[in-house]
Design a protein around this motif. Structure first.
Motif, PDB file in Angstrom:
ATOM      1  N   LEU A 129      34.534  48.988  49.366  1.00  0.00           N
ATOM      2  CA  LEU A 129      33.700  48.954  50.047  1.00  0.00           C
ATOM      3  C   LEU A 129      32.406  47.818  49.953  1.00  0.00           C
ATOM      4  CD1 LEU A 129      32.721  52.870  50.620  1.00  0.00           C
ATOM      5  CD2 LEU A 129      33.996  51.407  52.099  1.00  0.00           C
ATOM      6  N   THR A 130      31.930  47.323  50.881  1.00  0.00           N
ATOM      7  CA  THR A 130      30.643  46.433  50.868  1.00  0.00           C
ATOM      8  C   THR A 130      29.659  47.261  50.974  1.00  0.00           C
ATOM      9  OG1 THR A 130      30.749  46.115  53.249  1.00  0.00           O
ATOM     10  CG2 THR A 130      32.114  44.707  51.813  1.00  0.00           C
ATOM     11  N   ASP A 131      28.371  46.712  50.622  1.00  0.00           N
ATOM     12  CA  ASP A 131      27.246  47.419  50.971  1.00  0.00           C
ATOM     13  C   ASP A 131      27.065  47.782  52.487  1.00  0.00           C
ATOM     14  OD1 ASP A 131      26.309  47.225  48.303  1.00  0.00           O
ATOM     15  OD2 ASP A 131      25.047  45.587  48.664  1.00  0.00           O
ATOM     16  N   SER A 132      27.596  47.015  53.390  1.00  0.00           N
ATOM     17  CA  SER A 132      27.560  47.284  54.760  1.00  0.00           C
ATOM     18  C   SER A 132      28.454  48.687  55.123  1.00  0.00           C
ATOM     19  CB  SER A 132      27.858  46.117  55.471  1.00  0.00           C
ATOM     20  OG  SER A 132      27.980  46.448  56.854  1.00  0.00           O
ATOM     21  N   GLY A 133      29.630  48.630  54.247  1.00  0.00           N
ATOM     22  CA  GLY A 133      30.498  49.709  54.708  1.00  0.00           C
ATOM     23  C   GLY A 133      29.993  50.866  54.014  1.00  0.00           C
ATOM     24  N   ARG A 134      29.356  50.756  52.754  1.00  0.00           N
ATOM     25  CA  ARG A 134      28.744  52.207  52.309  1.00  0.00           C
ATOM     26  C   ARG A 134      27.376  52.699  53.114  1.00  0.00           C
ATOM     27  NH1 ARG A 134      30.407  50.254  47.471  1.00  0.00           N
ATOM     28  NH2 ARG A 134      28.659  48.363  47.381  1.00  0.00           N
ATOM     29  N   ASP A 135      26.655  51.889  53.856  1.00  0.00           N
ATOM     30  CA  ASP A 135      25.615  52.059  54.473  1.00  0.00           C
ATOM     31  C   ASP A 135      26.462  52.833  55.747  1.00  0.00           C
ATOM     32  OD1 ASP A 135      23.775  51.047  52.798  1.00  0.00           O
ATOM     33  OD2 ASP A 135      23.521  49.079  54.240  1.00  0.00           O
ATOM     34  N   LEU A 136      27.335  52.181  56.481  1.00  0.00           N
ATOM     35  CA  LEU A 136      27.974  52.793  57.529  1.00  0.00           C
ATOM     36  C   LEU A 136      28.317  54.264  57.381  1.00  0.00           C
ATOM     37  CD1 LEU A 136      29.037  52.419  60.745  1.00  0.00           C
ATOM     38  CD2 LEU A 136      31.202  51.779  59.492  1.00  0.00           C
ATOM     39  N   LEU A 137      29.130  54.378  56.229  1.00  0.00           N
ATOM     40  CA  LEU A 137      29.833  55.639  55.873  1.00  0.00           C
ATOM     41  C   LEU A 137      28.632  56.726  55.539  1.00  0.00           C
ATOM     42  CD1 LEU A 137      32.385  57.045  54.952  1.00  0.00           C
ATOM     43  CD2 LEU A 137      31.953  56.129  52.612  1.00  0.00           C
ATOM     44  N   ALA A 138      27.609  56.309  54.946  1.00  0.00           N
ATOM     45  CA  ALA A 138      26.530  57.122  54.782  1.00  0.00           C
ATOM     46  C   ALA A 138      25.895  57.780  55.944  1.00  0.00           C
ATOM     47  CB  ALA A 138      25.355  56.396  53.846  1.00  0.00           C
ATOM     48  N   GLY A 139      25.678  56.923  56.928  1.00  0.00           N
ATOM     49  CA  GLY A 139      25.184  57.095  58.237  1.00  0.00           C
ATOM     50  C   GLY A 139      25.901  58.192  58.889  1.00  0.00           C
ATOM     51  N   PHE A 140      27.377  57.998  59.048  1.00  0.00           N
ATOM     52  CA  PHE A 140      28.016  58.828  59.853  1.00  0.00           C
ATOM     53  C   PHE A 140      28.399  60.085  59.049  1.00  0.00           C
ATOM     54  CE2 PHE A 140      32.031  56.495  58.654  1.00  0.00           C
ATOM     55  CZ  PHE A 140      32.899  57.457  58.402  1.00  0.00           C
ATOM     56  N   SER A 141      28.434  60.163  57.772  1.00  0.00           N
ATOM     57  CA  SER A 141      28.870  61.256  56.800  1.00  0.00           C
ATOM     58  C   SER A 141      27.486  62.157  57.053  1.00  0.00           C
ATOM     59  CB  SER A 141      29.057  60.659  55.507  1.00  0.00           C
ATOM     60  OG  SER A 141      29.141  61.801  54.586  1.00  0.00           O
ATOM     61  N   ASP A 142      26.217  61.522  57.020  1.00  0.00           N
ATOM     62  CA  ASP A 142      24.985  62.328  57.160  1.00  0.00           C
ATOM     63  C   ASP A 142      25.162  63.066  58.792  1.00  0.00           C
ATOM     64  OD1 ASP A 142      24.066  61.879  54.557  1.00  0.00           O
ATOM     65  OD2 ASP A 142      22.692  60.353  55.555  1.00  0.00           O
ATOM     66  N   HIS A 143      25.515  62.206  59.624  1.00  0.00           N
ATOM     67  CA  HIS A 143      25.510  62.886  60.927  1.00  0.00           C
ATOM     68  C   HIS A 143      26.439  64.013  61.006  1.00  0.00           C
ATOM     69  CE1 HIS A 143      25.416  63.013  65.180  1.00  0.00           C
ATOM     70  NE2 HIS A 143      26.707  63.247  65.422  1.00  0.00           N
ATOM     71  N   ILE A 144      27.719  63.782  60.444  1.00  0.00           N
ATOM     72  CA  ILE A 144      28.967  64.873  60.602  1.00  0.00           C
ATOM     73  C   ILE A 144      28.394  66.156  59.580  1.00  0.00           C
ATOM     74  CG2 ILE A 144      31.018  65.569  59.756  1.00  0.00           C
ATOM     75  CD1 ILE A 144      31.008  63.483  62.324  1.00  0.00           C
ATOM     76  N   THR A 145      27.750  65.829  58.419  1.00  0.00           N
ATOM     77  CA  THR A 145      27.360  67.048  57.496  1.00  0.00           C
ATOM     78  C   THR A 145      26.220  67.923  58.459  1.00  0.00           C
ATOM     79  OG1 THR A 145      27.518  65.791  55.664  1.00  0.00           O
ATOM     80  CG2 THR A 145      26.208  67.507  55.519  1.00  0.00           C
ATOM     81  N   GLU A 146      25.397  67.207  59.147  1.00  0.00           N
ATOM     82  CA  GLU A 146      24.356  67.827  60.044  1.00  0.00           C
ATOM     83  C   GLU A 146      25.191  68.549  61.125  1.00  0.00           C
ATOM     84  OE1 GLU A 146      21.494  65.323  61.269  1.00  0.00           O
ATOM     85  OE2 GLU A 146      20.965  64.436  59.376  1.00  0.00           O
TER      86      GLU A 146
END
Length: 157
Positions: A93-110
């Motif tokens: 993963l790149t930093d951009s990939g990690r940021d993208l993953l964190a964003g949608f992962s947080d959304h799905i978790t919520e």
């Protein structure tokens, strides 16, 4: 146990696909569900070769390659030479990939927290435990990253 029970289980398992599709509707529009799965595996397991990723996904290498190419073109993963095998490349993963993953992962978790708000903590933990047990009972052992990596290092070069 009666065959009817296993038939009921089979029908319930087919419903898991509908649940996954429903959750996938909450992904960013430029991120196909399969590509999101690739990002998730790289986040969970760290860098790996495309062969290891293909084994974990249990899909054809051509499909994995398309996901990897798309994600690399978007700047969400990078490919670098594999020092252990010059014929392959390591994916990470790149930093951009990690940021993208964190964003949608947080959304799905919520979303899960909201939709399962009427479930007790015990029920959620029990579902997690049972899903893990189901995976262990039904998944091909070759799809374990440890198995894949051990097999790779055990092969003569």
């Amino acid at each position: 146990m009666e065959q009817a029970t296993y038939r009921d289980l089979m029908h319930r398992l087919s419903e898991v696909g509908a649940v996954k599709k429903g959750l996938a509707r909450n992904l960013p529009p430029d991120l196909p569900a399969g590509s999101a799965g690739v990002l998730g595996l790289l986040s969970q397991h760290g860098e790996m070769t495309i062969s290891e990723l293909t084994d974990l996904l249990a899909i054809d290498i051509s499909v994995t390659s398309r996901h990897v190419s798309y994600l690399a073109d978007q700047g969400w993963l990078e490919r670098s030479p594999n020092p252990a095998d010059g014929r392959s490349r390591l994916l990470r993963l790149t930093d951009s990939g990690r940021d993208l993953l964190a964003g949608f992962s947080d959304h799905i978790t919520e979303l899960l927290a909201e939709r399962l708000s009427d479930w007790s903590d015990h029920e959620v933990h029990e579902l997690i435990r049972l899903m893990g047990k189901l995976h262990d009972s039904l998944a091909c052992p070759a799809h374990s990253l440890t198995h894949v990596r051990n097999q790779r290092f055990a092969q003569p070069r």
